[in-house]
Design a protein around this motif. Structure first.
Motif, PDB file in Angstrom:
ATOM      1  N   VAL A  63       0.831  -1.203   0.000  1.00  0.00           N
ATOM      2  CA  VAL A  63       0.000   0.000   0.000  1.00  0.00           C
ATOM      3  C   VAL A  63       0.862   1.247   0.000  1.00  0.00           C
ATOM      4  O   VAL A  63       1.986   1.250   0.501  1.00  0.00           O
ATOM      5  N   ILE A  70      -4.970   5.437   2.064  1.00  0.00           N
ATOM      6  CA  ILE A  70      -4.155   4.258   1.789  1.00  0.00           C
ATOM      7  C   ILE A  70      -4.674   3.552   0.542  1.00  0.00           C
ATOM      8  O   ILE A  70      -5.859   3.211   0.468  1.00  0.00           O
ATOM      9  N   VAL A  71      -3.798   3.400  -0.416  1.00  0.00           N
ATOM     10  CA  VAL A  71      -4.193   2.835  -1.704  1.00  0.00           C
ATOM     11  C   VAL A  71      -3.331   1.593  -1.987  1.00  0.00           C
ATOM     12  O   VAL A  71      -2.108   1.655  -1.886  1.00  0.00           O
ATOM     13  N   PRO A  72      -3.957   0.474  -2.325  1.00  0.00           N
ATOM     14  CA  PRO A  72      -3.188  -0.730  -2.630  1.00  0.00           C
ATOM     15  C   PRO A  72      -2.598  -0.667  -4.051  1.00  0.00           C
ATOM     16  O   PRO A  72      -3.180  -0.064  -4.945  1.00  0.00           O
TER      17      PRO A  72
END
Lengths: 162, 769
Positions: A63, A70-72
């Motif tokens: 992430v 929070i971005v995967p």
């Protein structure tokens, strides 16, 4: 095809916005070109590392912090079963929205913005299950084959089987 | 229509507050505090619910509330005695009102005769004691809540100077059913946001009315106090067969906040009338101001002084047909306030301009500030979107982190060189802390709002199961973050249902066991450091461990050769898959949906612990974070990745070599800490971040969650303590085993939050499997 893209280059917006054409962001993984619809792309940023997520498949790179969210990040190469990318500063993360979620896709480079005609989109030939699973279709652009990524499929099933 | 929806939403918000208040009042009444204040509060609450329901056309609710209200009124009058029976009927009635409100809110239809039985009992009680008084038995269909009758001419837009309200029929012809009402509001009436106009409107529905404002009290402008009440009204109302009780009913809602004198019109002594006129004459000197005051509830006309007096004495300037104008008049009326008054006073110099010219100018739309300051006298509050508060909370969280990051980066040499900067940072630290606390306080709410729903639940359960159950609540003023409170309702309901259903025995069994017939469930909340403990305790039978263990073995949750400790068995009731419908009937202990409790509580970063004493009772403890936004953590390193462990679960940290871990037969490893063996979880292994295993020293973080056994987490490095803002992983991804969420560190990287409790449970299952 040529004519259509030429018209776009001249800035014929009507054609671009026309129902029958589609604008793609094209990116490359090795020799291959893939594309996603431009409207789904939120941001393109350079690879700057990611925090790995435990208990996930190898194509989940981890992430990142995208301005507080929070971005995967999904490794597209790994998703296609080609092994993990060894990312450098020159690798690129394309942040896209899938439904109400934002996800990033790690690719080698972003190459182009393409305008294609919807009528020219072909079905993915049967045979390779990974291709049919992850692609929405194939389109030819200036004699290059561009695979249209099915984002939903790419990001699903990310959890490793425990 | 969205306006209407807004109003409805506000109404339902208020309803839930009022219903909560009702529960409280009746708890006190049940406990023996049967004073008139409580009754009045109950009455007002029901009246408010009824009023709003009428406005939105929830007729079933209006009908029931009206019958209830009538009974309450008689109780207040002393016509009906407040016996225990009446109290329990009222409590039941509160529940029905709540159901009606709920039905109105969700749009679900209740049975047409829902509450009819209780309603009949109200009517019976009311009628039984009230004799021939027809009021109690008044058919509900007649209850006109729509306030349509507006026959009031509230002023003279054309500028005819007049300060009184004129109704079609010139009065002063005292007849039967003619009443004179003197209405003097107190400050409190306005403070409670009541509007005399609404009362007049209701009166106007009863008969032909004229209203006269008395302004003898108005001081010179220099002494004028905006919040004071200077105005009172003379109302004459005539309608054949109009009774005093009907008039009283109109004023019921403001009872105690005003003086009311009601006399039969003919009975007014002449001397009074004269005095009245003198009063009015005395106003003449300040007629311009006082006439304005008279109109504060109506509209602003700006009469010339002479005209003002004239109209004060002249009872009937042409009655005007009001069909067209009454509607908008009323729409404007409530929005006028003292603020407008202030606005209109300014352009009214001694020259007293012609009313025709001024009147339109005077009709300044109310500005909301004026309204606000007029209305609220006590604690002021505003309703704010939770989203907006969340944004502030988040930003303050970031600020706190940035601040602590700055502090951390001041190394010793910098500290020595820039003392001013260090001092500045210290001040900044204090300020951000203060800011953070204040922002958190905005979101904090007493748990009362959840607790107050439970007495009803217990009553229902007691009826359903034919048990005798008493609910005690303690610490209901303990404050928790609003989002935590919202998540609390379901788990609490489950837990209490469990206690009532499975924990508390039937009265016979209890007597046989030598306990009192009535079982007790105690619900308490207290703050313990950075956590809130919510405890549900009962004096029932406790968990039947044999059966729980047997069931767990049957379901494969516990391996056949593994013998768990009593405590572990108790904890099993939270195991997912443990409780199915079948299990519920099989287990005399707990089991209904307790995995739901656990998952809900875990979702908000809390933990659940259960403790049972066979034959004596059971205690379930919820440990909840005070807030969801900021967490005190310890930053550790596992492999190359940063992880954070919530400080609240850390007992101690230590350094030890791998050699000090000992193997147990199951293949797991344990660590001996001061004579106690603790389960070891190697985070690197567990998270698949295995590093080449050396013999190098490792760091161990010893963790403990509520009541559970300790667990030792093996990490590669301990970096330090700090505060972090919790970010959701699920927002863009999905839940990850063993991870409670993420956070963003000072350097912009993401660190994952270790879910200690989650690690333990999965570990336990893996061992068992």
């Amino acid at each position: 095809m040529e004519a259509l893209s030429l018209r776009d280059d001249l800035g014929d917006r009507a054609a671009a916005a026309g129902q029958n054409s589609l604008q793609l962001i094209a990116f490359s993984i090795g020799e291959q070109t893939y594309g996603v619809e431009i409207t789904t792309v939120r941001e393109i940023r350079a690879w700057n590392g990611a925090t790995p997520l435990p208990n996930t498949r190898e194509y989940v790179r981890g992430v990142i912090n995208l301005r507080g969210t929070i971005v995967p990040i999904f490794d597209l190469r790994a998703r296609f079963g080609d092994g993990q990318t060894s990312p450098t500063k020159n690798h690129v993360v394309v942040v896209m929205s899938v439904g109400d979620k934002w996800v990033g896709i790690l690719v080698d480079a972003v190459s182009d913005i393409l305008t294609v005609n919807r009528d020219d989109i072909h079905n993915v030939p049967e045979g390779n299950s990974i291709d049919t699973e992850l692609l929405n279709g194939i389109v030819t652009h200036e004699s290059r084959m561009v695979g249209l990524i099915d984002l939903q499929a790419v990001v699903s099933g990310a959890k490793a089987d425990a | 229509m969205s306006d209407l929806d807004d109003f409805k939403a506000t109404y339902f918000d208020e309803c839930s507050e009022l219903l909560t208040a009702l529960e409280e009042e009746f708890a006190a009444i049940e406990a023996g505090e049967r004073d008139s204040d409580r009754l009045n509060a109950v009455f007002r609450a029901i009246h408010s619910i009824k009023g709003g329901a009428g406005a939105f056309g929830f007729s079933a609710l209006v009908g029931f509330a009206h019958a209830y209200e009538t009974l309450l009124d008689y109780v207040r009058d002393g016509r009906v005695e407040l016996t225990d029976e009446v109290v329990s009927l009222c409590i039941r009635a509160n529940d029905i009102v709540a159901d009606h409100v709920n039905a109105a809110q969700t749009g679900e239809a209740l049975d047409a005769d829902y509450g009819a039985e209780e309603k009949a009992r109200f009517d019976g009680l009311a009628r039984g004691d009230s004799g021939e008084d027809d009021e109690g038995g008044e058919p509900l269909e007649d209850f006109d809540i729509d306030f349509t009758p507006v026959m009031v001419n509230l002023g003279h837009a054309e500028g005819e100077a007049a300060v009184e309200d004129v109704f079609d029929v010139p009065p002063m012809a005292p007849a039967e059913g003619s009443w004179e009402i003197r209405f003097t509001p107190h400050r409190a009436l306005y403070a409670r946001a009541n509007d005399p106009l609404l009362l007049f409107r209701e009166l106007a529905a009863l008969g032909t009315m004229r209203v006269k404002a008395r302004m003898g009290q108005v001081p010179p402008l220099s002494d004028f106090e905006p919040f004071a009440v200077y105005c009172s009204w003379e109302i004459s109302l005539s309608e054949p067969s109009l009774t005093e009780a009907q008039i009283r009913e109109v004023f019921e809602f403001v009872d105690g906040d005003c003086d009311i004198a009601i006399t039969q019109a003919g009975a007014v002594p002449a001397a009074d009338l004269e005095a009245m006129e003198e009063d009015l004459l005395a106003d003449a000197g300040e007629a311009d101001l006082s006439s304005l005051l008279a109109l504060t509830e109506d509209e602003m006309a700006m009469p010339e002084p002479e005209a003002g007096i004239a109209s004060l004495l002249d009872f009937a300037p042409e009655p005007k047909p009001v069909a067209a104008s009454k509607q908008d008049r009323f729409e404007e009326a409530p929005s006028l306030s003292f603020a407008d008054l202030a606005a209109t006073i300014a352009p009214t110099p001694a020259t007293a301009p012609k009313p025709v010219a001024v009147a339109p100018k005077a009709m300044v739309p109310a500005n909301s500030d004026g309204e606000e300051s007029h209305r609220s006298n006590g604690v002021q509050s505003i309703r704010v979107d939770l989203d907006k508060v969340d944004r502030v909370v988040n930003m303050v969280g970031e600020l706190v982190i940035t601040q602590s990051m700055l502090t951390q980066q001041m190394d010793e040499t910098l500290r020595a060189r820039y003392t001013e900067l260090v001092r500045g940072l210290e001040v900044l630290a204090q300020t951000t802390r203060g800011l953070q606390d204040s922002v958190m306080a905005i979101r904090a709410q007493p748990v009362k709002s959840v607790f107050s729903r439970m007495p009803r639940l217990v009553r229902e359960l007691a009826t359903k199961t034919s048990k005798k159950i008493k609910l005690e609540t303690i610490g209901e003023n303990t404050e928790i973050d609003k989002t935590v409170i919202e998540q609390l309702s379901d788990p609490l309901t489950h837990m209490i249902r469990n206690s009532a259903d499975h924990g508390i025995e039937s009265p016979e069994k209890r007597l046989a066991a030598g306990k009192s017939e009535t079982g007790t469930i105690r619900l308490s909340a207290e703050q313990a450091g950075g956590n809130i403990l919510i405890i549900v305790e009962d004096d029932g039978a406790g968990i039947n461990r044999e059966r729980v263990l047997k069931l767990a073995r049957d379901k494969g949750i516990v391996a056949p050769d593994f013998t768990p400790s009593d405590e572990q068995i108790d904890q099993l009731i939270f195991a997912p898959g443990f409780s199915t419908a079948e299990a519920v009937s099989d287990i005399s202990g707990r089991g209904v949906g307790m995995d739901v409790v656990l998952s809900n509580i875990k979702k908000i970063g809390g933990s659940v612990h259960v403790r049972s004493w066979t034959g004596k009772g059971c205690r379930m403890t919820l440990r909840l974070p005070l807030t969801l936004a900021v967490l005190d953590v310890m930053l550790v390193k596992v492999g190359e990745s940063p992880y954070v462990v919530p400080l609240s679960s850390i007992v101690e940290t230590m350094q030890c070599s791998r050699a000090s871990f000992e193997r147990v037969p199951s293949g797991g490893r344990v660590l001996q800490v001061r004579g106690e063996y603790v389960q070891v979880i190697d985070l690197g292994k567990r998270f698949g971040l295995a590093k080449p295993t050396g013999t190098a020293d490792q760091f161990v973080v010893l963790c403990e969650s509520e009541g559970s056994q300790k667990v030792a987490l093996v990490v590669d490095d301990i970096i330090g303590q700090q505060q972090v803002v919790i970010k959701s992983l699920e927002e863009n991804f999905e839940r990850v085993e063993g991870i409670a969420g993420g956070t963003i560190l000072g350097d912009g990287n993401v660190a994952l939050i270790v879910d200690v409790q989650g690690l333990r449970t999965t570990h336990l299952h893996q061992n068992a499997a």
